[in-house]
Design an enzyme around this catalytic site. Structure first.
Site, short mmCIF file in Angstrom:
data_model
loop_
_atom_site.label_atom_id
_atom_site.label_comp_id
_atom_site.label_asym_id
_atom_site.label_seq_id
_atom_site.Cartn_x
_atom_site.Cartn_y
_atom_site.Cartn_z
CG ASP A 27 -1.62 -1.33 1.43
OD1 ASP A 27 -1.91 -2.02 0.43
OD2 ASP A 27 -1.89 -1.68 2.59
CD GLU A 211 -8.83 -4.01 -0.63
OE1 GLU A 211 -9.50 -4.10 0.41
OE2 GLU A 211 -7.85 -4.74 -0.86
#
Length: 330
Positions: A27, A211
């Protein structure tokens, strides 16, 4: 003399390994201060890396270490401090970093905020100040998940926080100008979602895997990047990045076929192959007049470890982003 040589040898060995070119991250988000790039990613207390060239990276001290803020215990009892999916931006002389606190596979989650005047840990002004919780999601109460934050500012200078994982998809909410709480009266939007077969009344993530939103403005258009399918399964990860765009920050966002992203639309930007699996959870930037897509991907030839990839992002004749997974920059 022997001890001096030993200390010198230890220093040289330590120095040789201080810079890494093949770093393992999840991420990733990035920002540049002065001549240094800073990378923030999921990890204990939020992992931090620095680089002068986006090639060689140095591990920095994490933001919180192993001691999470006290307020996180009110979200997840016994929360140990493994924080997810940060987002970094600069405003009015300060760096704003949003981060996620969550129980795994539940929408028992919250997004917090820390600020700092500088990212240079050697500066006397270096100090992270925690501002606590910005939003929280609660099972059975909220059909959304307060993780994977990304800040975007509209044409009038108002900040909006987009976020979300599974459940009802990607949400966006307007913040106060200070960026530390939700604005009143509250304004909430759904930007993107996928069909799911699970009941709307449960606390199960469901099978509509979406997401990691990130909104990037290019010229007059806003581009909403999201990740579809499944992360965090090594070489079996199926993550991929899709995109839609809108002239209005609040949407609706349409893909190349004209399908709204809040109705399941999304045009493929990049996906895995036999060498790199699960390419996703992207962020996007312009540095020195060049555009980049920053992702993590699982290296199939290295046991499925998650690696940082910084990709040149170009644009086709119709204004859609184009990246090559083999074209790592610089």
């Amino acid at each position: 003399m022997k001890n001096v040589l030993l200390i010198l040898l230890m220093f040289l060995v330590g120095t040789s390994f201080a810079q890494e070119t093949d770093i393992s991250v999840h991420d990733p988000v990035m920002i540049k201060e002065g001549d240094t790039y800073y990378l923030f990613c999921t990890g204990w207390g939020i992992s931090v890396w620095s680089s002068k060239d986006m090639k060689s990276w140095k591990k920095e001290e994490s933001i919180f270490g192993r001691k999470p803020p006290e307020w996180t215990q009110g979200v997840v009892a016994g929360f140990a401090g493994h924080m997810w999916a940060p987002d970094i931006s600069f405003y009015d002389g300060q760096y704003y970093l949003y981060y996620s606190v969550s129980a795994f596979a539940k929408n028992t989650s919250a997004i917090g905020l820390v600020t700092n005047k500088t990212l240079d840990s050697k500066s006397p002004d270096y100090k992270w100040v925690d501002h606590g919780q910005v939003i929280q999601s609660v099972p059975y109460r909220d059909f959304w998940n307060a993780i994977d934050p990304n800040l975007i500012v509209d044409e009038d200078g108002y900040p909006w926080l987009n976020f979300g994982s599974f459940w009802g998809g990607i949400k966006m909410v307007k913040l106060v100008p200070d960026r530390d709480k939700v604005a009143e009266p509250q304004e909430w939007l759904t930007l993107a979602k996928r069909n799911r077969s699970d009941s709307l009344l449960d606390n199960n993530p469901g099978d509509g895997a979406i997401e990691a939103p990130f909104i990037f403005k290019k010229d007059t258009m806003y581009y909403l990047f999201v990740s579809w399918d499944y992360c965090c399964r090594g070489e079996n990860s199926t993550y991929k990045v899709v995109v839609g765009r809108s002239a209005d920050i609040k949407g609706p966002y349409y893909d190349k076929e004209g399908v709204r992203m809040d109705l399941g639309g999304g045009s493929l930007v990049i996906e895995g192959d036999k060498n790199w699996a699960g390419i996703g959870h992207n962020s996007a930037y312009t540095f020195d007049d060049k555009d980049y897509l920053v992702v993590h991907a699982y290296d199939v030839k290295d046991g499925g470890h998650s690696k940082l990839k910084i990709l040149n992002m170009n644009w086709d004749e119709n204004g859609w982003p184009v990246v090559d997974k083999n074209e790592i920059n610089p």
